[in-house]
Design a protein around this motif. Sequence first.
Motif, PDB file in Angstrom:
ATOM      1  N   ARG A 250       0.825  -1.208   0.000  1.00  0.00           N
ATOM      2  CA  ARG A 250       0.000   0.000   0.000  1.00  0.00           C
ATOM      3  C   ARG A 250       0.860   1.260   0.000  1.00  0.00           C
ATOM      4  O   ARG A 250       0.525   2.261  -0.646  1.00  0.00           O
ATOM      5  N   SER A 251       1.984   1.226   0.720  1.00  0.00           N
ATOM      6  CA  SER A 251       2.843   2.405   0.802  1.00  0.00           C
ATOM      7  C   SER A 251       3.487   2.736  -0.532  1.00  0.00           C
ATOM      8  O   SER A 251       3.858   3.878  -0.786  1.00  0.00           O
ATOM      9  N   VAL A 252       3.611   1.742  -1.392  1.00  0.00           N
ATOM     10  CA  VAL A 252       4.250   1.949  -2.690  1.00  0.00           C
ATOM     11  C   VAL A 252       3.248   2.385  -3.746  1.00  0.00           C
ATOM     12  O   VAL A 252       3.502   3.306  -4.528  1.00  0.00           O
ATOM     13  N   ALA A 253       2.089   1.731  -3.791  1.00  0.00           N
ATOM     14  CA  ALA A 253       1.159   1.991  -4.909  1.00  0.00           C
ATOM     15  C   ALA A 253      -0.309   1.953  -4.528  1.00  0.00           C
ATOM     16  O   ALA A 253      -1.164   1.691  -5.370  1.00  0.00           O
ATOM     17  N   GLY A 254      -0.637   2.198  -3.262  1.00  0.00           N
ATOM     18  CA  GLY A 254      -2.051   2.244  -2.882  1.00  0.00           C
ATOM     19  C   GLY A 254      -2.722   0.885  -2.949  1.00  0.00           C
ATOM     20  O   GLY A 254      -2.187  -0.126  -2.468  1.00  0.00           O
ATOM     21  N   ASN A 255      -3.892   0.832  -3.566  1.00  0.00           N
ATOM     22  CA  ASN A 255      -4.655  -0.416  -3.659  1.00  0.00           C
ATOM     23  C   ASN A 255      -4.083  -1.303  -4.767  1.00  0.00           C
ATOM     24  O   ASN A 255      -4.333  -1.072  -5.951  1.00  0.00           O
ATOM     25  N   THR A 256      -3.319  -2.299  -4.395  1.00  0.00           N
ATOM     26  CA  THR A 256      -2.769  -3.241  -5.363  1.00  0.00           C
ATOM     27  C   THR A 256      -3.387  -4.611  -5.131  1.00  0.00           C
ATOM     28  O   THR A 256      -3.902  -4.906  -4.045  1.00  0.00           O
ATOM     29  N   TRP A 257      -3.332  -5.464  -6.150  1.00  0.00           N
ATOM     30  CA  TRP A 257      -3.906  -6.798  -6.001  1.00  0.00           C
ATOM     31  C   TRP A 257      -3.154  -7.589  -4.939  1.00  0.00           C
ATOM     32  O   TRP A 257      -3.747  -8.380  -4.201  1.00  0.00           O
ATOM     33  N   GLU A 258      -1.832  -7.355  -4.832  1.00  0.00           N
ATOM     34  CA  GLU A 258      -1.045  -8.089  -3.822  1.00  0.00           C
ATOM     35  C   GLU A 258      -1.436  -7.651  -2.411  1.00  0.00           C
ATOM     36  O   GLU A 258      -1.614  -8.480  -1.509  1.00  0.00           O
ATOM     37  N   GLY A 259      -1.531  -6.320  -2.213  1.00  0.00           N
ATOM     38  CA  GLY A 259      -1.884  -5.815  -0.894  1.00  0.00           C
ATOM     39  C   GLY A 259      -3.277  -6.252  -0.473  1.00  0.00           C
ATOM     40  O   GLY A 259      -3.496  -6.626   0.685  1.00  0.00           O
ATOM     41  N   ALA A 260      -4.215  -6.200  -1.410  1.00  0.00           N
ATOM     42  CA  ALA A 260      -5.583  -6.624  -1.094  1.00  0.00           C
ATOM     43  C   ALA A 260      -5.624  -8.101  -0.718  1.00  0.00           C
ATOM     44  O   ALA A 260      -6.377  -8.509   0.172  1.00  0.00           O
ATOM     45  N   LEU A 261      -4.819  -8.906  -1.395  1.00  0.00           N
ATOM     46  CA  LEU A 261      -4.763 -10.336  -1.075  1.00  0.00           C
ATOM     47  C   LEU A 261      -4.223 -10.548   0.334  1.00  0.00           C
ATOM     48  O   LEU A 261      -4.765 -11.353   1.110  1.00  0.00           O
ATOM     49  N   CYS A 262      -3.162  -9.818   0.693  1.00  0.00           N
ATOM     50  CA  CYS A 262      -2.580  -9.968   2.025  1.00  0.00           C
ATOM     51  C   CYS A 262      -3.572  -9.584   3.115  1.00  0.00           C
ATOM     52  O   CYS A 262      -3.646 -10.230   4.165  1.00  0.00           O
ATOM     53  N   VAL A 263      -4.348  -8.522   2.880  1.00  0.00           N
ATOM     54  CA  VAL A 263      -5.369  -8.105   3.847  1.00  0.00           C
ATOM     55  C   VAL A 263      -6.401  -9.211   4.041  1.00  0.00           C
ATOM     56  O   VAL A 263      -6.770  -9.558   5.169  1.00  0.00           O
ATOM     57  N   ALA A 264      -6.865  -9.772   2.935  1.00  0.00           N
ATOM     58  CA  ALA A 264      -7.888 -10.819   3.006  1.00  0.00           C
ATOM     59  C   ALA A 264      -7.361 -12.058   3.723  1.00  0.00           C
ATOM     60  O   ALA A 264      -8.082 -12.687   4.507  1.00  0.00           O
ATOM     61  N   LEU A 265      -6.124 -12.413   3.469  1.00  0.00           N
ATOM     62  CA  LEU A 265      -5.536 -13.582   4.140  1.00  0.00           C
ATOM     63  C   LEU A 265      -5.368 -13.321   5.629  1.00  0.00           C
ATOM     64  O   LEU A 265      -5.595 -14.214   6.460  1.00  0.00           O
ATOM     65  N   ALA A 266      -4.975 -12.086   5.980  1.00  0.00           N
ATOM     66  CA  ALA A 266      -4.816 -11.745   7.393  1.00  0.00           C
ATOM     67  C   ALA A 266      -6.145 -11.812   8.130  1.00  0.00           C
ATOM     68  O   ALA A 266      -6.195 -12.145   9.330  1.00  0.00           O
ATOM     69  N   GLU A 267      -7.229 -11.511   7.436  1.00  0.00           N
ATOM     70  CA  GLU A 267      -8.555 -11.513   8.049  1.00  0.00           C
ATOM     71  C   GLU A 267      -9.200 -12.897   8.035  1.00  0.00           C
ATOM     72  O   GLU A 267     -10.281 -13.078   8.614  1.00  0.00           O
ATOM     73  N   SER A 268      -8.541 -13.861   7.403  1.00  0.00           N
ATOM     74  CA  SER A 268      -9.097 -15.211   7.302  1.00  0.00           C
ATOM     75  C   SER A 268      -8.566 -16.100   8.423  1.00  0.00           C
ATOM     76  O   SER A 268      -7.401 -16.511   8.421  1.00  0.00           O
ATOM     77  N   ASP A 269      -9.418 -16.422   9.401  1.00  0.00           N
ATOM     78  CA  ASP A 269      -9.009 -17.341  10.477  1.00  0.00           C
ATOM     79  C   ASP A 269      -8.633 -18.702   9.897  1.00  0.00           C
ATOM     80  O   ASP A 269      -7.727 -19.374  10.400  1.00  0.00           O
ATOM     81  N   TRP A 270      -9.336 -19.104   8.862  1.00  0.00           N
ATOM     82  CA  TRP A 270      -9.040 -20.374   8.198  1.00  0.00           C
ATOM     83  C   TRP A 270      -7.598 -20.400   7.700  1.00  0.00           C
ATOM     84  O   TRP A 270      -6.874 -21.378   7.924  1.00  0.00           O
ATOM     85  N   TYR A 271      -7.167 -19.305   7.071  1.00  0.00           N
ATOM     86  CA  TYR A 271      -5.821 -19.291   6.489  1.00  0.00           C
ATOM     87  C   TYR A 271      -4.748 -19.250   7.574  1.00  0.00           C
ATOM     88  O   TYR A 271      -3.793 -20.041   7.536  1.00  0.00           O
ATOM     89  N   VAL A 272      -4.872 -18.357   8.541  1.00  0.00           N
ATOM     90  CA  VAL A 272      -3.799 -18.188   9.532  1.00  0.00           C
ATOM     91  C   VAL A 272      -3.725 -19.363  10.507  1.00  0.00           C
ATOM     92  O   VAL A 272      -2.754 -19.476  11.268  1.00  0.00           O
ATOM     93  N   HIS A 273      -4.721 -20.239  10.489  1.00  0.00           N
ATOM     94  CA  HIS A 273      -4.656 -21.440  11.332  1.00  0.00           C
ATOM     95  C   HIS A 273      -4.311 -22.682  10.495  1.00  0.00           C
ATOM     96  O   HIS A 273      -4.534 -23.801  10.941  1.00  0.00           O
ATOM     97  N   GLY A 274      -3.771 -22.459   9.305  1.00  0.00           N
ATOM     98  CA  GLY A 274      -3.269 -23.589   8.545  1.00  0.00           C
ATOM     99  C   GLY A 274      -3.914 -23.804   7.195  1.00  0.00           C
ATOM    100  O   GLY A 274      -3.605 -24.808   6.517  1.00  0.00           O
ATOM    101  N   GLY A 275      -4.767 -22.880   6.762  1.00  0.00           N
ATOM    102  CA  GLY A 275      -5.445 -23.043   5.506  1.00  0.00           C
ATOM    103  C   GLY A 275      -4.497 -23.135   4.318  1.00  0.00           C
ATOM    104  O   GLY A 275      -4.840 -23.750   3.297  1.00  0.00           O
ATOM    105  N   MET A 276      -3.313 -22.537   4.456  1.00  0.00           N
ATOM    106  CA  MET A 276      -2.364 -22.598   3.324  1.00  0.00           C
ATOM    107  C   MET A 276      -1.965 -24.038   2.989  1.00  0.00           C
ATOM    108  O   MET A 276      -1.544 -24.327   1.869  1.00  0.00           O
ATOM    109  N   ASN A 277      -2.114 -24.934   3.935  1.00  0.00           N
ATOM    110  CA  ASN A 277      -1.756 -26.332   3.678  1.00  0.00           C
ATOM    111  C   ASN A 277      -2.761 -27.043   2.773  1.00  0.00           C
ATOM    112  O   ASN A 277      -2.480 -28.140   2.264  1.00  0.00           O
ATOM    113  N   ASP A 278      -3.915 -26.391   2.544  1.00  0.00           N
ATOM    114  CA  ASP A 278      -4.937 -26.969   1.671  1.00  0.00           C
ATOM    115  C   ASP A 278      -4.879 -26.393   0.242  1.00  0.00           C
ATOM    116  O   ASP A 278      -5.668 -26.769  -0.606  1.00  0.00           O
ATOM    117  N   ILE A 279      -3.952 -25.462   0.033  1.00  0.00           N
ATOM    118  CA  ILE A 279      -3.865 -24.797  -1.277  1.00  0.00           C
ATOM    119  C   ILE A 279      -3.106 -25.678  -2.267  1.00  0.00           C
ATOM    120  O   ILE A 279      -2.060 -26.207  -1.959  1.00  0.00           O
TER     121      ILE A 279
END
Length: 279
Positions: A250-279
């Motif tokens: 966000r500090s570099v270019a505002g609303n970017t697809w990468e930054g938006a993805l990171c926000v969504a992953l941070a807000e996902s309890d499923w992901y931060v408790h191990g959801g990445m292992n299902d990807i």
Amino acid sequence: MLQLDIPELTVAEAAVAVTLRMRLQPHSNRIRARKSDMETAELLYITAGHGETLHNLSGELPATGGDGEYLIYAYDSGLVASKAGRDVYDQILAGAPYERCPLCGRGIATTLDHQLPKSEYPILAITPANLVPACSTCNQKKSSKDPADASEMLLHPYFDNLGTSRWLGVRIHEESPARAEYFVTPANDWSAEFSERVVRHFTFFGLSRQYALAAAGKLATDRYQHARLLERAGPDELRLHLKESAEGFRSVAGNTWEGALCVALAESDWYVHGGMNDI
């Protein structure tokens, strides 16, 4: 969709550059003769750009008469092909942040796109404020369509201010394999008309699909790192890492697809408790 500063170069400077060593004297003479009209058109264009009225500009511009082909030639053979003209071209192209295409935010800006097409507005063919760095895909997609009204105006990186609010949203589909769905959430301070334009731009360039495909690759490549961080430090640290990554983008270019993805992953309890292992 990234915002850029308006080029400091003027159409008068561009006209000098494209005619500097132009071999066809009739062409160079006709182009020089329209310098004052091009300067008038530039002023009208910038005023309309700030006022979000570019779609109403055609009737206000100086008539080109029989000089339209020469003005288009100034771009095709002068700005693009001549050495002095190409220097101007490259200066405008260098305005793209980190060489990213501002129309999609993903591609590499290798061309200049006429925001208002030169076929319909030859008097603006070499006006720097009408020339936007773009990737070849967006340039070809946009083509030479002339907006009929405000609702058909795509975003202009030099004039349209998207603000600092978080307007690019992502929905994480918690499945195997996981996928990210992108959408626009209009900011509270946007007018209804501007909100419609942002959504139109987003839809026209197929950004939801583009961003989702890019996110699929990032999810796959980041999976190992995030799994190890979760194992070493726990879900709270992983969540913090994702939030800080989002702020970095966000500090570099505002609303970017990468930054938006990171926000969504941070807000996902499923992901931060191990959801990445299902990807």
